[in-house]
Design a protein around this motif. Structure first.
Motif, PDB file in Angstrom:
ATOM      1  N   GLN A  68     -24.592 -84.290 -11.468  1.00 36.97           N
ATOM      2  CA  GLN A  68     -25.214 -84.060 -10.163  1.00 36.97           C
ATOM      3  C   GLN A  68     -26.166 -85.202  -9.823  1.00 36.97           C
ATOM      4  OE1 GLN A  68     -26.949 -80.163  -9.892  1.00 36.97           O
ATOM      5  NE2 GLN A  68     -27.560 -80.375  -7.759  1.00 36.97           N
ATOM      6  N   LEU A  69     -26.912 -85.659 -10.840  1.00 37.35           N
ATOM      7  CA  LEU A  69     -27.818 -86.794 -10.624  1.00 37.35           C
ATOM      8  C   LEU A  69     -27.031 -88.056 -10.305  1.00 37.35           C
ATOM      9  CD1 LEU A  69     -30.626 -88.024 -10.576  1.00 37.35           C
ATOM     10  CD2 LEU A  69     -30.527 -88.218 -13.073  1.00 37.35           C
ATOM     11  N   ALA A  70     -25.894 -88.253 -10.946  1.00 36.68           N
ATOM     12  CA  ALA A  70     -25.054 -89.419 -10.653  1.00 36.68           C
ATOM     13  C   ALA A  70     -24.609 -89.412  -9.193  1.00 36.68           C
ATOM     14  CB  ALA A  70     -23.837 -89.430 -11.575  1.00 36.68           C
ATOM     15  N   GLU A  71     -24.266 -88.221  -8.664  1.00 40.87           N
ATOM     16  CA  GLU A  71     -23.874 -88.135  -7.256  1.00 40.87           C
ATOM     17  C   GLU A  71     -25.023 -88.544  -6.335  1.00 40.87           C
ATOM     18  OE1 GLU A  71     -20.620 -84.473  -7.631  1.00 40.87           O
ATOM     19  OE2 GLU A  71     -22.718 -84.048  -7.165  1.00 40.87           O
ATOM     20  N   VAL A  72     -26.249 -88.126  -6.683  1.00 47.40           N
ATOM     21  CA  VAL A  72     -27.416 -88.497  -5.882  1.00 47.40           C
ATOM     22  C   VAL A  72     -27.656 -89.994  -5.948  1.00 47.40           C
ATOM     23  CG1 VAL A  72     -29.919 -88.235  -5.683  1.00 47.40           C
ATOM     24  CG2 VAL A  72     -28.484 -86.228  -6.114  1.00 47.40           C
ATOM     25  N   LEU A  73     -27.571 -90.548  -7.156  1.00 48.81           N
ATOM     26  CA  LEU A  73     -27.784 -91.990  -7.328  1.00 48.81           C
ATOM     27  C   LEU A  73     -26.741 -92.804  -6.573  1.00 48.81           C
ATOM     28  CD1 LEU A  73     -28.658 -91.943 -11.124  1.00 48.81           C
ATOM     29  CD2 LEU A  73     -30.226 -92.564  -9.275  1.00 48.81           C
ATOM     30  N   ALA A  74     -25.505 -92.334  -6.580  1.00 51.56           N
ATOM     31  CA  ALA A  74     -24.446 -93.036  -5.851  1.00 51.56           C
ATOM     32  C   ALA A  74     -24.743 -93.027  -4.362  1.00 51.56           C
ATOM     33  CB  ALA A  74     -23.102 -92.383  -6.137  1.00 51.56           C
ATOM     34  N   HIS A  75     -25.260 -91.908  -3.857  1.00 49.84           N
ATOM     35  CA  HIS A  75     -25.597 -91.841  -2.435  1.00 49.84           C
ATOM     36  C   HIS A  75     -26.734 -92.799  -2.094  1.00 49.84           C
ATOM     37  CE1 HIS A  75     -26.949 -90.159   1.427  1.00 49.84           C
ATOM     38  NE2 HIS A  75     -25.706 -89.734   1.549  1.00 49.84           N
ATOM     39  N   GLN A  76     -27.617 -93.051  -3.072  1.00 45.86           N
ATOM     40  CA  GLN A  76     -28.720 -93.982  -2.865  1.00 45.86           C
ATOM     41  C   GLN A  76     -28.329 -95.426  -3.176  1.00 45.86           C
ATOM     42  OE1 GLN A  76     -31.679 -91.857  -5.403  1.00 45.86           O
ATOM     43  NE2 GLN A  76     -32.871 -91.633  -3.520  1.00 45.86           N
ATOM     44  N   GLU A  77     -27.022 -95.635  -3.386  1.00 44.56           N
ATOM     45  CA  GLU A  77     -26.458 -96.976  -3.639  1.00 44.56           C
ATOM     46  C   GLU A  77     -26.914 -97.578  -4.967  1.00 44.56           C
ATOM     47  OE1 GLU A  77     -24.240 -96.701  -0.319  1.00 44.56           O
ATOM     48  OE2 GLU A  77     -24.163 -98.356  -1.754  1.00 44.56           O
ATOM     49  N   GLU A  78     -27.392 -96.764  -5.886  1.00 43.07           N
ATOM     50  CA  GLU A  78     -27.723 -97.241  -7.234  1.00 43.07           C
ATOM     51  C   GLU A  78     -26.507 -97.002  -8.117  1.00 43.07           C
ATOM     52  OE1 GLU A  78     -32.372 -95.845  -6.860  1.00 43.07           O
ATOM     53  OE2 GLU A  78     -31.524 -96.173  -8.842  1.00 43.07           O
ATOM     54  N   LEU A  79     -25.466 -97.799  -7.866  1.00 42.07           N
ATOM     55  CA  LEU A  79     -24.161 -97.521  -8.450  1.00 42.07           C
ATOM     56  C   LEU A  79     -24.121 -97.753  -9.951  1.00 42.07           C
ATOM     57  CD1 LEU A  79     -21.881 -98.971  -5.626  1.00 42.07           C
ATOM     58  CD2 LEU A  79     -22.740 -96.635  -5.941  1.00 42.07           C
ATOM     59  N   ASP A  80     -24.818 -98.767 -10.433  1.00 38.66           N
ATOM     60  CA  ASP A  80     -24.808 -99.027 -11.872  1.00 38.66           C
ATOM     61  C   ASP A  80     -25.464 -97.883 -12.656  1.00 38.66           C
ATOM     62  OD1 ASP A  80     -25.368-102.622 -11.493  1.00 38.66           O
ATOM     63  OD2 ASP A  80     -23.517-101.416 -11.500  1.00 38.66           O
ATOM     64  N   VAL A  81     -26.609 -97.415 -12.141  1.00 42.35           N
ATOM     65  CA  VAL A  81     -27.300 -96.302 -12.808  1.00 42.35           C
ATOM     66  C   VAL A  81     -26.454 -95.036 -12.718  1.00 42.35           C
ATOM     67  CG1 VAL A  81     -29.441 -94.975 -12.935  1.00 42.35           C
ATOM     68  CG2 VAL A  81     -29.494 -97.352 -12.166  1.00 42.35           C
ATOM     69  N   ALA A  82     -25.799 -94.855 -11.556  1.00 41.09           N
ATOM     70  CA  ALA A  82     -24.925 -93.693 -11.388  1.00 41.09           C
ATOM     71  C   ALA A  82     -23.795 -93.716 -12.407  1.00 41.09           C
ATOM     72  CB  ALA A  82     -24.355 -93.665  -9.966  1.00 41.09           C
ATOM     73  N   ALA A  83     -23.218 -94.916 -12.611  1.00 40.65           N
ATOM     74  CA  ALA A  83     -22.123 -95.047 -13.578  1.00 40.65           C
ATOM     75  C   ALA A  83     -22.595 -94.714 -14.987  1.00 40.65           C
ATOM     76  CB  ALA A  83     -21.545 -96.453 -13.523  1.00 40.65           C
ATOM     77  N   GLU A  84     -23.838 -95.105 -15.317  1.00 35.72           N
ATOM     78  CA  GLU A  84     -24.387 -94.784 -16.633  1.00 35.72           C
ATOM     79  C   GLU A  84     -24.534 -93.272 -16.813  1.00 35.72           C
ATOM     80  OE1 GLU A  84     -28.039 -96.878 -16.972  1.00 35.72           O
ATOM     81  OE2 GLU A  84     -27.124 -98.877 -16.970  1.00 35.72           O
ATOM     82  N   ARG A  85     -25.017 -92.604 -15.775  1.00 37.64           N
ATOM     83  CA  ARG A  85     -25.177 -91.150 -15.842  1.00 37.64           C
ATOM     84  C   ARG A  85     -23.814 -90.459 -16.012  1.00 37.64           C
ATOM     85  NH1 ARG A  85     -30.117 -89.125 -17.184  1.00 37.64           N
ATOM     86  NH2 ARG A  85     -31.757 -90.227 -16.046  1.00 37.64           N
ATOM     87  N   VAL A  86     -22.815 -90.950 -15.271  1.00 41.74           N
ATOM     88  CA  VAL A  86     -21.469 -90.374 -15.391  1.00 41.74           C
ATOM     89  C   VAL A  86     -20.948 -90.541 -16.810  1.00 41.74           C
ATOM     90  CG1 VAL A  86     -19.068 -90.568 -14.660  1.00 41.74           C
ATOM     91  CG2 VAL A  86     -20.885 -90.678 -12.968  1.00 41.74           C
ATOM     92  N   ALA A  87     -21.115 -91.749 -17.352  1.00 42.62           N
ATOM     93  CA  ALA A  87     -20.625 -92.024 -18.704  1.00 42.62           C
ATOM     94  C   ALA A  87     -21.303 -91.121 -19.733  1.00 42.62           C
ATOM     95  CB  ALA A  87     -20.848 -93.494 -19.051  1.00 42.62           C
ATOM     96  N   ALA A  88     -22.632 -90.937 -19.577  1.00 35.21           N
ATOM     97  CA  ALA A  88     -23.369 -90.076 -20.509  1.00 35.21           C
ATOM     98  C   ALA A  88     -22.880 -88.634 -20.408  1.00 35.21           C
ATOM     99  CB  ALA A  88     -24.865 -90.155 -20.213  1.00 35.21           C
ATOM    100  N   GLY A  89     -22.719 -88.165 -19.177  1.00 31.25           N
ATOM    101  CA  GLY A  89     -22.255 -86.800 -18.982  1.00 31.25           C
ATOM    102  C   GLY A  89     -20.837 -86.597 -19.490  1.00 31.25           C
TER     103      GLY A  89
END
Length: 464
Positions: free
Chosen positions: A296-317
């Motif tokens: 869910q946090l990755a989806e929020v980060l992606a919406h905020q255009e923080e794509l690298d951090v979002a990808a890290e969250r997805v990978a961890a999850g």
């Protein structure tokens, strides 16, 4: 009016107890008819004789059970087994095997006691499964009041037409109509109430009082247990929340609040709330909720255009989900990653991730809501990839998943969406079929808003 079938939306269990009850009744009836000896003596020994029960007490108590498995003739057992076949499987599916058996026997005992109370001095044995089956009908009225029951109209005129078609070798069928269970069961109740009143004036071979006792007993038992303890909700999700919600309150509340913030577009606050939820997860062993919060946090980060951090969250999850065998969350992670890939204009990667998500989702059974929800999310990603036809196919698959998971309201919502999408593309026949299916399910669960909307759309001028 003779019921011959009903709706079995999303049944999860094979009704083995119902089959066993039917088989036992048939076997006992065969024993009555085929084994040499006095059938009347068998009935008098094992049937429910009110005077004997009241005089002998515990010695005759077993007849409160045994009388349910005896029948007088083919018409008697045929009618009873037909009703048990039509209505019993739905109740067993809701209760589970052993609770259904106990319920069946219990309402049969209540029916027997009602009969004994009215004809206390009688030495005429009462036999038949109809009292217990009436209890099943009472439960059906609480749990499935708007299910469609297929009934045959038994009328001399229609029977003559059928016999005429039989003579002409036209492969005739008796005329069948679909009727709401509410009307069928109220007719049954009124019919037996009239029969009970008539029986006071003139004794009858049909024990309508036993039928009423079983029906009201089954109805009240289910009504009280459902209202008092929240048993048998319409969705598995609602049932699952009960015993576990208190253990997840802090984290679940934060995730729900974050979802609300996402819906209103307050992405910074949603991010803070989810980060707090993840800190909460460190204090618990609730890995599944932790994975969900990461995604869910990755989806929020992606919406905020923080794509690298979002990808890290997805990978961890995704790693946590795969290590712990949460296939539906692995699928969800792939879908989130696919949306991130689309934001970087990497459609090829997004397509691969969509296929991976579907493989993981379909490896799960449709007995859980998350799998159907994942298929629905995959449909949205397919739309974003421009493959709207695939998106519709996935939505239809999600409908079946929600039905299997007993979330029939969600199934109706998806069918409404399918109807709207098909109508927008000019596929009016397809839209009509989706709306009709949605209306049928909405009526079965009394989903009023959907019933009104779908009825209006199907009746609108120009609707085809």
């Amino acid at each position: 009016m003779l019921p011959i079938g009903d709706e079995n939306l999303g049944q999860r269990r094979r009704p083995i107890v119902n089959y066993a009850l039917i088989g036992t009744c048939i076997a006992v009836f065969a024993l009555q008819e085929l084994v040499p000896g006095d059938s009347e003596a068998l009935v008098r020994t094992w049937g429910l004789v009110p005077a004997r029960l009241l005089n002998d007490g515990p010695v005759a108590a077993h007849t409160l059970i045994t009388h349910m498995f005896l029948h007088g003739n083919l018409l008697h057992i045929g009618g009873n087994m037909l009703f048990l076949w039509v209505f019993g499987d739905n109740i067993e599916d809701e209760f589970g095997h052993i609770p259904y058996l106990l319920f069946y026997l219990g309402t049969g005992v209540l029916a027997g006691l009602a009969s004994v109370a009215l004809r206390a001095t009688s030495d005429v044995p009462g036999i038949g499964a109809s009292g217990a089956i009436s209890g099943v009908l009472g439960a059906y009225l609480v749990l499935f009041p708007l299910n469609e029951i297929r009934v045959v109209i038994l009328h001399p005129f229609t029977l003559l037409l059928w016999l005429g078609s039989l003579f002409l070798q036209n492969r005739p069928e008796l005329p069948k109509i679909g009727v709401s269970a509410l009307y069928v069961l109220l007719f049954y109740l009124i019919y037996n109430f009239i029969g009970a009143l008539a029986g006071i004036v003139s004794p009858s071979r049909v024990d309508s009082v036993a039928h009423l006792g079983g029906f009201l007993g089954g109805y009240l038992i289910v009504l009280i247990l459902r209202g008092r303890f929240g048993l048998w909700p319409d969705t598995v999700g609602a049932a699952a929340e009960g015993p576990t919600a208190s253990l997840r309150t802090g984290m679940a509340d934060r995730q729900a609040e974050a979802e609300r913030l996402q819906e209103v577009g307050n992405w910074p606050e949603a991010r803070k709330t989810l980060e707090a939820a993840l800190k909460k997860s460190e204090l618990t062993d609730d890995i599944r909720s932790s994975v969900s919060a990461h995604l869910q946090l990755a989806e929020v980060l992606a919406h905020q255009e923080e794509l690298d951090v979002a990808a890290e969250r997805v990978a961890a999850g995704r790693t946590l989900a795969q290590e712990n065998g949460y296939g539906d969350l692995v699928a969800r992670a792939d879908l989130v990653a696919g949306r991130v890939a689309l934001q970087t204009n990497n459609a090829a990667s997004a397509e691969k991730l969509l296929q991976s998500a579907l493989e993981w989702a379909r490896s799960e059974t449709y007995q859980t809501l998350p799998t159907a929800q994942t298929i629905l999310a995959a449909a949205e990603l397919a739309d974003q990839l421009g493959d709207t036809r695939h998106g519709l196919t996935l939505r239809r698959e999600a409908v079946q998943g929600f039905i299997q998971a007993r979330d029939r309201r969600r199934a109706v919502d998806v069918l409404v969406e399918i109807g709207d999408r098909l109508a927008a593309t000019g596929d009016f026949p397809g839209a009509r079929d989706a709306r009709r299916e949605g209306l049928r399910i909405a009526r079965a669960i009394y989903y009023v808003d959907a019933m009104e909307r779908l009825s209006a759309e199907l009746e609108a001028p120009g609707a085809t």
